[in-house]
Design a protein around this motif. Structure first.
Motif, PDB file in Angstrom:
ATOM      1  N   TRP A   1       0.860  -1.184   0.000  1.00 47.36           N
ATOM      2  CA  TRP A   1       0.000   0.000   0.000  1.00 47.36           C
ATOM      3  C   TRP A   1       0.894   1.231   0.000  1.00 47.36           C
ATOM      4  O   TRP A   1       1.734   1.400   0.885  1.00 47.36           O
ATOM      5  CB  TRP A   1      -0.899   0.013   1.243  1.00 47.36           C
ATOM      6  CG  TRP A   1      -2.007  -0.984   1.205  1.00 47.36           C
ATOM      7  CD1 TRP A   1      -1.894  -2.337   1.271  1.00 47.36           C
ATOM      8  CD2 TRP A   1      -3.401  -0.703   1.086  1.00 47.36           C
ATOM      9  NE1 TRP A   1      -3.130  -2.928   1.214  1.00 47.36           N
ATOM     10  CE2 TRP A   1      -4.079  -1.953   1.102  1.00 47.36           C
ATOM     11  CE3 TRP A   1      -4.152   0.467   0.978  1.00 47.36           C
ATOM     12  CZ2 TRP A   1      -5.462  -2.053   1.008  1.00 47.36           C
ATOM     13  CZ3 TRP A   1      -5.524   0.366   0.893  1.00 47.36           C
ATOM     14  CH2 TRP A   1      -6.168  -0.882   0.899  1.00 47.36           C
ATOM     15  N   MET A   2       0.706   2.099  -0.974  1.00 45.74           N
ATOM     16  CA  MET A   2       1.581   3.259  -1.123  1.00 45.74           C
ATOM     17  C   MET A   2       1.642   4.102   0.148  1.00 45.74           C
ATOM     18  O   MET A   2       2.713   4.562   0.565  1.00 45.74           O
ATOM     19  CB  MET A   2       1.106   4.113  -2.306  1.00 45.74           C
ATOM     20  CG  MET A   2       2.009   5.273  -2.648  1.00 45.74           C
ATOM     21  SD  MET A   2       1.446   6.180  -4.116  1.00 45.74           S
ATOM     22  CE  MET A   2       1.964   5.063  -5.412  1.00 45.74           C
ATOM     23  N   THR A   3       0.493   4.308   0.788  1.00 43.85           N
ATOM     24  CA  THR A   3       0.436   5.192   1.951  1.00 43.85           C
ATOM     25  C   THR A   3       0.984   4.554   3.222  1.00 43.85           C
ATOM     26  O   THR A   3       1.044   5.209   4.266  1.00 43.85           O
ATOM     27  CB  THR A   3      -1.016   5.637   2.207  1.00 43.85           C
ATOM     28  OG1 THR A   3      -1.862   4.471   2.253  1.00 43.85           O
ATOM     29  CG2 THR A   3      -1.500   6.569   1.114  1.00 43.85           C
ATOM     30  N   ARG A   4       1.385   3.296   3.160  1.00 39.88           N
ATOM     31  CA  ARG A   4       1.990   2.641   4.328  1.00 39.88           C
ATOM     32  C   ARG A   4       3.509   2.563   4.223  1.00 39.88           C
ATOM     33  O   ARG A   4       4.174   2.126   5.163  1.00 39.88           O
ATOM     34  CB  ARG A   4       1.411   1.236   4.515  1.00 39.88           C
ATOM     35  CG  ARG A   4      -0.051   1.230   4.948  1.00 39.88           C
ATOM     36  CD  ARG A   4      -0.538  -0.195   5.157  1.00 39.88           C
ATOM     37  NE  ARG A   4      -1.973  -0.253   5.422  1.00 39.88           N
ATOM     38  CZ  ARG A   4      -2.514  -0.796   6.511  1.00 39.88           C
ATOM     39  NH1 ARG A   4      -1.740  -1.301   7.448  1.00 39.88           N
ATOM     40  NH2 ARG A   4      -3.826  -0.835   6.664  1.00 39.88           N
ATOM     41  N   ASN A   5       4.058   2.963   3.091  1.00 38.06           N
ATOM     42  CA  ASN A   5       5.511   2.997   2.945  1.00 38.06           C
ATOM     43  C   ASN A   5       6.075   4.163   3.743  1.00 38.06           C
ATOM     44  O   ASN A   5       5.513   5.265   3.737  1.00 38.06           O
ATOM     45  CB  ASN A   5       5.893   3.150   1.470  1.00 38.06           C
ATOM     46  CG  ASN A   5       5.776   1.845   0.713  1.00 38.06           C
ATOM     47  OD1 ASN A   5       6.602   0.954   0.852  1.00 38.06           O
ATOM     48  ND2 ASN A   5       4.724   1.725  -0.089  1.00 38.06           N
ATOM     49  N   LEU A   6       7.199   3.917   4.396  1.00 42.13           N
ATOM     50  CA  LEU A   6       7.786   4.928   5.271  1.00 42.13           C
ATOM     51  C   LEU A   6       9.304   4.924   5.138  1.00 42.13           C
ATOM     52  O   LEU A   6       9.940   3.870   5.173  1.00 42.13           O
ATOM     53  CB  LEU A   6       7.389   4.631   6.725  1.00 42.13           C
ATOM     54  CG  LEU A   6       7.984   5.511   7.819  1.00 42.13           C
ATOM     55  CD1 LEU A   6       7.512   6.956   7.671  1.00 42.13           C
ATOM     56  CD2 LEU A   6       7.598   4.965   9.199  1.00 42.13           C
ATOM     57  N   VAL A   7       9.865   6.114   4.960  1.00 44.46           N
ATOM     58  CA  VAL A   7      11.319   6.299   4.932  1.00 44.46           C
ATOM     59  C   VAL A   7      11.677   7.254   6.067  1.00 44.46           C
ATOM     60  O   VAL A   7      11.075   8.319   6.191  1.00 44.46           O
ATOM     61  CB  VAL A   7      11.790   6.894   3.587  1.00 44.46           C
ATOM     62  CG1 VAL A   7      13.309   7.022   3.568  1.00 44.46           C
ATOM     63  CG2 VAL A   7      11.305   6.052   2.416  1.00 44.46           C
ATOM     64  N   VAL A   8      12.647   6.872   6.885  1.00 43.00           N
ATOM     65  CA  VAL A   8      13.018   7.690   8.045  1.00 43.00           C
ATOM     66  C   VAL A   8      14.529   7.882   8.096  1.00 43.00           C
ATOM     67  O   VAL A   8      15.296   6.949   7.851  1.00 43.00           O
ATOM     68  CB  VAL A   8      12.541   7.039   9.365  1.00 43.00           C
ATOM     69  CG1 VAL A   8      13.112   7.770  10.570  1.00 43.00           C
ATOM     70  CG2 VAL A   8      11.020   7.039   9.443  1.00 43.00           C
ATOM     71  N   ALA A   9      14.935   9.105   8.407  1.00 39.68           N
ATOM     72  CA  ALA A   9      16.348   9.411   8.656  1.00 39.68           C
ATOM     73  C   ALA A   9      16.399  10.474   9.740  1.00 39.68           C
ATOM     74  O   ALA A   9      15.472  11.272   9.881  1.00 39.68           O
ATOM     75  CB  ALA A   9      17.033   9.912   7.385  1.00 39.68           C
ATOM     76  N   GLY A  10      17.485  10.479  10.500  1.00 40.04           N
ATOM     77  CA  GLY A  10      17.542  11.490  11.546  1.00 40.04           C
ATOM     78  C   GLY A  10      18.833  11.478  12.329  1.00 40.04           C
ATOM     79  O   GLY A  10      19.787  10.758  12.013  1.00 40.04           O
ATOM     80  N   ASN A  11      18.827  12.288  13.356  1.00 40.28           N
ATOM     81  CA  ASN A  11      19.943  12.408  14.286  1.00 40.28           C
ATOM     82  C   ASN A  11      19.363  12.131  15.671  1.00 40.28           C
ATOM     83  O   ASN A  11      18.642  12.965  16.215  1.00 40.28           O
ATOM     84  CB  ASN A  11      20.535  13.819  14.194  1.00 40.28           C
ATOM     85  CG  ASN A  11      21.813  13.959  14.984  1.00 40.28           C
ATOM     86  OD1 ASN A  11      22.284  13.011  15.608  1.00 40.28           O
ATOM     87  ND2 ASN A  11      22.386  15.152  14.971  1.00 40.28           N
ATOM     88  N   PHE A  12      19.649  10.948  16.215  1.00 38.73           N
ATOM     89  CA  PHE A  12      18.972  10.508  17.431  1.00 38.73           C
ATOM     90  C   PHE A  12      19.944  10.303  18.585  1.00 38.73           C
ATOM     91  O   PHE A  12      21.055   9.819  18.401  1.00 38.73           O
ATOM     92  CB  PHE A  12      18.254   9.168  17.197  1.00 38.73           C
ATOM     93  CG  PHE A  12      17.202   9.214  16.132  1.00 38.73           C
ATOM     94  CD1 PHE A  12      15.942   9.711  16.396  1.00 38.73           C
ATOM     95  CD2 PHE A  12      17.477   8.753  14.860  1.00 38.73           C
ATOM     96  CE1 PHE A  12      14.976   9.745  15.416  1.00 38.73           C
ATOM     97  CE2 PHE A  12      16.521   8.781  13.870  1.00 38.73           C
ATOM     98  CZ  PHE A  12      15.258   9.283  14.151  1.00 38.73           C
ATOM     99  N   ASN A  13      19.477  10.650  19.757  1.00 36.11           N
ATOM    100  CA  ASN A  13      20.163  10.280  20.992  1.00 36.11           C
ATOM    101  C   ASN A  13      19.088  10.091  22.057  1.00 36.11           C
ATOM    102  O   ASN A  13      18.967  10.876  22.995  1.00 36.11           O
ATOM    103  CB  ASN A  13      21.168  11.352  21.400  1.00 36.11           C
ATOM    104  CG  ASN A  13      22.025  10.910  22.572  1.00 36.11           C
ATOM    105  OD1 ASN A  13      22.074   9.729  22.912  1.00 36.11           O
ATOM    106  ND2 ASN A  13      22.681  11.859  23.214  1.00 36.11           N
ATOM    107  N   LEU A  14      18.291   9.039  21.870  1.00 34.60           N
ATOM    108  CA  LEU A  14      17.192   8.768  22.794  1.00 34.60           C
ATOM    109  C   LEU A  14      17.715   8.076  24.049  1.00 34.60           C
ATOM    110  O   LEU A  14      18.596   7.216  23.981  1.00 34.60           O
ATOM    111  CB  LEU A  14      16.132   7.902  22.120  1.00 34.60           C
ATOM    112  CG  LEU A  14      15.426   8.526  20.907  1.00 34.60           C
ATOM    113  CD1 LEU A  14      14.416   7.553  20.331  1.00 34.60           C
ATOM    114  CD2 LEU A  14      14.744   9.834  21.285  1.00 34.60           C
TER     115      LEU A  14
END
Length: 241
Positions: free
Chosen positions: A137-150
């Motif tokens: 499903w097109m609307t369920r595709n997800l791309v994530v990038a970031g700078n994390f320090n959780l």
């Protein structure tokens, strides 16, 4: 520190081909933005890309990643080599926007770049952003990038397990992506039931979900218990970013 770059082209590909005499306007701008953030401590890089308005059966999400201090050059050299090959064999195709969007990666509208400054995990390609959560499903595709320090990765990981998920690793980026993905799935389900009840066909519902997806609510729900410092960016398969 990590670097992030995003580009959203507001005109069709044909516009950039005619004005700048190249189909690489978007990818060239992404390269410049990433090089401006390049420093000696970074040990990897990655880019992702989404095409709009493509027919079913056509690949519309692309991703390239590499490790090492020359990762940016390696990624873009590989992309450029594809266009150089087309120029040698079929140069007329480089001015055919329809053919390019159907057959060649990185000829769409939405681009995301990330430079990795590793603080967790080994220096391998699996730890390079962007991370991709795929779905038919097109609307369920997800791309994530970031700078994390959780600071509460264990807590967030356990929450995913309690939801019934089976995360593939305990890392802040994967945990963040799966948290967003969980609420993205819920929003898709909610909208599907709503539009199905209204009598729309499944094919029509796919487009309606993209038009009505509440991105703010998804991110608000997903980040409710994140604790620490982070800068996150992402793309949804239908083009929201």
């Amino acid at each position: 520190m990590c670097g992030i770059a995003m580009i959203r082209l507001l005109k069709p590909l044909d516009y950039y081909i005619k004005k700048y005499n190249t189909p690489l306007y978007g990818i060239n701008k992404l390269y410049l933005l990433m090089e401006k953030q390049h420093n000696r401590g970074q040990d990897g890089a990655g880019i992702a890309h989404i095409k709009f308005d493509v027919a079913p059966g056509t690949r519309y999400i692309n991703r390239s990643r590499a490790v090492g201090s020359l990762a940016i050059k390696e990624i873009f050299a590989k992309i450029n080599s594809r266009f150089e090959e087309i120029y040698k064999k079929n140069p007329e195709c480089l001015t055919n926007s329809s053919w390019l969007k159907k057959n060649v990666p990185y000829t769409g509208e939405l681009f995301l770049g990330h430079l990795r400054y590793g603080t967790y995990g080994g220096n391998n390609i699996e730890n390079c952003h962007p991370f991709l959560r795929q779905n038919n499903w097109m609307t369920r595709n997800l791309v994530v990038a970031g700078n994390f320090n959780l600071t509460n990765v264990d807590e967030l990981f356990n929450q995913l397990v309690e939801l019934g998920q089976h995360p593939k690793e305990k890392a802040d980026t994967v945990t963040v992506m799966e948290k967003i993905g969980h609420f993205l799935d819920e929003e898709n389900e909610r909208l599907f039931k709503r539009f199905k009840k209204e009598g729309h066909s499944n094919e029509a519902i796919s487009n309606l979900i993209g038009e009505h997806l509440d991105v703010q609510k998804i991110l608000k729900d997903a980040s409710k218990k994140w604790d620490g410092g982070y800068a996150v960016t992402g793309l949804f398969g239908h083009g929201d970013a």
